[in-house]
Every structure is written in C-alpha cells, then in structure tokens.
Design a protein around this motif. Structure first.
Motif: not given
Length: 402
Positions: A34-40
């Motif tokens: 999986g992948v954890r995505s954080t908007v920057l």
C-alpha cells in the motif's frame, strides 16, 4: 510505460510500484502492499500540487518516502503555467541539466509529460513575431492565450526523493543574512557551472528571459492597477512612483539588463520556500525548477533578496551578501566579474523586481498562507526600493562577461 496521473488521487500503490521498479537503481521485483499519501504545499505550490508518498513493501526494497508533483488543480494558475511551459521545463531540468552540474538538488526518480500538441519551435517563433505588435494588442492576446492554454491541460508528473529531515525554508517568516548567504552560495554553484562557454544555447524548453520583453510588459500593464489596490498600505509613495514609471521604462529596462550583463542558467524562482536546509544551516537542495531560464545571474540574486530577506536587514547587510556571492563565484572558477560590477548590476535589476512583483496580481494564492506570503513579499520589495533614487534609463547595449 507508467501512466501519467491527472490528480493526486491517482498516485496509488500500483502506480507507485511501477515508478519504483523503473527508477534509477531500483529493484525491478519490488511489490507494494500500500501507500500512505499526504498532501503538501498548501498555499505554496502555485503551479503544482504535491504529495508525500510513503510506500509499505511486500517484497523488495526502496525509499521510505518520495515526493510527487503534478500540475496545479487551480485552473487560472494552470493556464498561465501551461502558457509558460513550466511542466516540461522542470522535467527537462531534472533529466538533462542537473546531472551535469554540482548543484544541491533532490535526486530525480521519475518524470513524464504528455506530448505537446503545438510545435514548440513554431510557437517560439510566433512569440518573437508577436513581440513586435502594439502593447494594447498584446494585452488582449495574452488573455486569449491563457484561456487556450488552460483548455489543453497536459498531464505531467515529477517524482523526486523526499528531502526530510532537511527543513524547507519559510518565505512568510523570511531569513536573516546568514540564511540568505547560504542560499546565495548554493545558487552561485548553478551560475558558475553554466557561466561563459558552459552556458547552454537556448532550446524550446530553456529560453532567455528576454525572449519577448513587450509581452512581459503587457502582463505587467494588465496587473499593475490590481496590484496597487492589493498592495494598498504596503507600498511607500516612493515605491508607487517607481512602479508607475515602469509603464514607460519596462521594455527598455528588460533589454538593457539582458544586453549588458553576463548570462548563465537561472533558477528563476529563487525564494525560501524553494530551499531545503541541512542541520548545519547549509542548503541541502534547491527545488521547483519550473521557471529555470537563461539570463543575468543578478536576477536570481535580486529576486531572492527582495522576496526573502528580512526587512530589518540593512543595505550594508545586502552589500555583505553580494560580497559573499562574489566570493562563491570566484571559488567556483568565475573571474572577470568584480564585486563592484555585481553591486552595480544588482541596483539595476532592483527595478526589474518591482516590474515582476506587480504581475503577482494575476496569480491565485489559495489559502491564508498564500495571502500572507504575498504581503510579506511586497513589504520586502518595498523595503529594498529605498536603495533606488530613481528608475534607471536605457543606455547603449554592452554585453557583459559571459
């Protein structure tokens, strides 16, 4: 071929898995759970949307996190960015230019862009011809071109290493002279590495900044009144007088700067938000290469000092910073460009910074931080205008040392 995402939501685990399998030095058998995505970049990325991607691995090894950047979802900003060709330019800088230079930058992992539906060589030729038209017509043409660019909306993506734990600068907060000196030493490596015979010839994606001075001036004229309203209370009467004087002097000022000064590759958007700092205060990396171009090195220097240096810094501090920049050039092998010439060129370019900042009225800045950034930027530009007693006037062209 790895698909080119249209939205940050498209940066999924299967997509990142393909990216990691094909990136330089990667494990071709890597598999992700999986992948954890954080908007920057809220309030920072005016031309791009950014996300930090943290993959979890089922098999193989790879980076613990990367940063992906795609064209902005803000329609007006995207239209202007498409018009300027910023998405292809940043990709090409990472692929073709930075590997040849000793410049602190993030490691490039992946990039792609959809083909340009317009012949780039023909487009540049059209821009040069259009620059001869009356300014009033160019103002109308610019609005139409921005609208057409927004409708094209090419997909693009760049993936680079995550620079953490290095800390990104904060342009709203600004920096003291020590922080400014670190940035100028870093950009001096870019300038010195592309100085003289090492300066690339213009290409379809890397042009001289004076390719169309009258068109740039038309953008200034379109924005000036709105900018003055936006900057009400932030500009001194002296700065307002200089700003209005640029209505007449703008095109000749641009030509004079480019005809009389040395030329090299410029970062193009050198400010604190685009610099990461190591624990010792040195610059770990310069980021955001979308506005890279060919031009006088003092344009980068003045752009940074007017946009990021604390308003409390004195002009004596500025002279010391110009001296530090000069020493960095000399250490990198540049000669024939004395500090006295650097100071004179800086003072000439100051007026151009006012011309440029007025065009910020046409950019959507999003959240509260974006608004605070512009307020800080305008205040700092106003402070540095104290150094100019009047606008410089045109003089015969004299190419400086390259």
């Amino acid at each position: 071929m790895v698909a080119i995402p249209a939205r940050l939501e498209d940066l999924t685990a299967p997509w990142l898995e393909e990216v990691l399998r094909t990136s330089p030095g990667a494990d071709p058998d890597v598999e992700l759970e999986g992948v954890r995505s954080t908007v920057l970049g809220t309030g920072i990325g005016f031309a791009g949307d950014l996300a930090r991607l943290e993959p979890s691995y089922r098999r193989g090894r790879g980076p613990s996190s990367v940063v992906a950047k795609i064209p902005t979802s803000i329609e007006d900003n995207r239209a202007g960015s498409e018009l300027l060709g910023v998405y292809e330019r940043e990709l090409r800088v990472y692929q073709e230019l930075l590997p040849l230079l000793d410049v602190p930058a993030a490691a490039f992992l992946h990039g792609a862009i959809e083909p340009n539906p317009i012949d780039a060589e023909r487009q540049i030729a059209m821009v040069r011809r259009a620059d001869r038209l009356p300014v009033w017509f160019l103002r109308r043409m610019g609005r139409a071109m921005r609208s057409a660019s927004g409708r094209r909306s090419r997909r693009a993506v760049v993936v680079v290493e995550d620079l953490a734990p290095a800390k990104v600068g904060d342009q709203v907060a600004g920096c003291d002279p020590d922080g400014a000196a670190a940035v100028l030493r870093a950009v001096a490596r870019l300038h010195a590495g592309t100085w003289g015979d090492a300066c690339p010839e213009p290409t379809t994606w890397l042009q001289r900044a004076d390719v169309a001075p009258r068109i740039f001036h038309a953008l200034y004229l379109d924005s000036r009144k709105g900018f003055e309203r936006r900057a009400d209370g932030l500009l001194s009467p002296h700065t307002r007088e200089l700003l209005r004087g640029l209505r007449r002097e703008g095109p000749s000022l641009i030509r004079r700067i480019h005809d009389t000064m040395p030329e090299c590759v410029l970062h193009g958007d050198l400010r604190l938000d685009n610099a990461f700092f190591a624990a010792d205060g040195s610059v770990r990396a310069l980021i955001d290469w979308q506005l890279a171009n060919l031009g006088p090195p003092l344009v980068d220097v003045a752009y940074f000092l007017t946009g990021s240096l604390d308003v409390d810094a004195t002009e004596h501090d500025v002279d010391d910073l110009l001296g530090a920049y000069h020493l960095a050039l000399v250490d990198a092998g540049v000669d024939g460009y004395p500090q006295s010439r650097i100071i004179a060129d800086y003072e000439l370019v100051l007026a151009l910074m006012l011309h440029r900042v007025a065009s910020l009225d046409g950019v959507e800045f999003g959240d509260d931080r974006g608004v605070a950034l512009v307020d800080a930027w305008v205040t700092r530009v106003d402070r540095r205008m104290d150094r100019l007693t009047r606008l410089p006037t045109a003089r015969p062209a004299r190419r400086g040392p390259r």
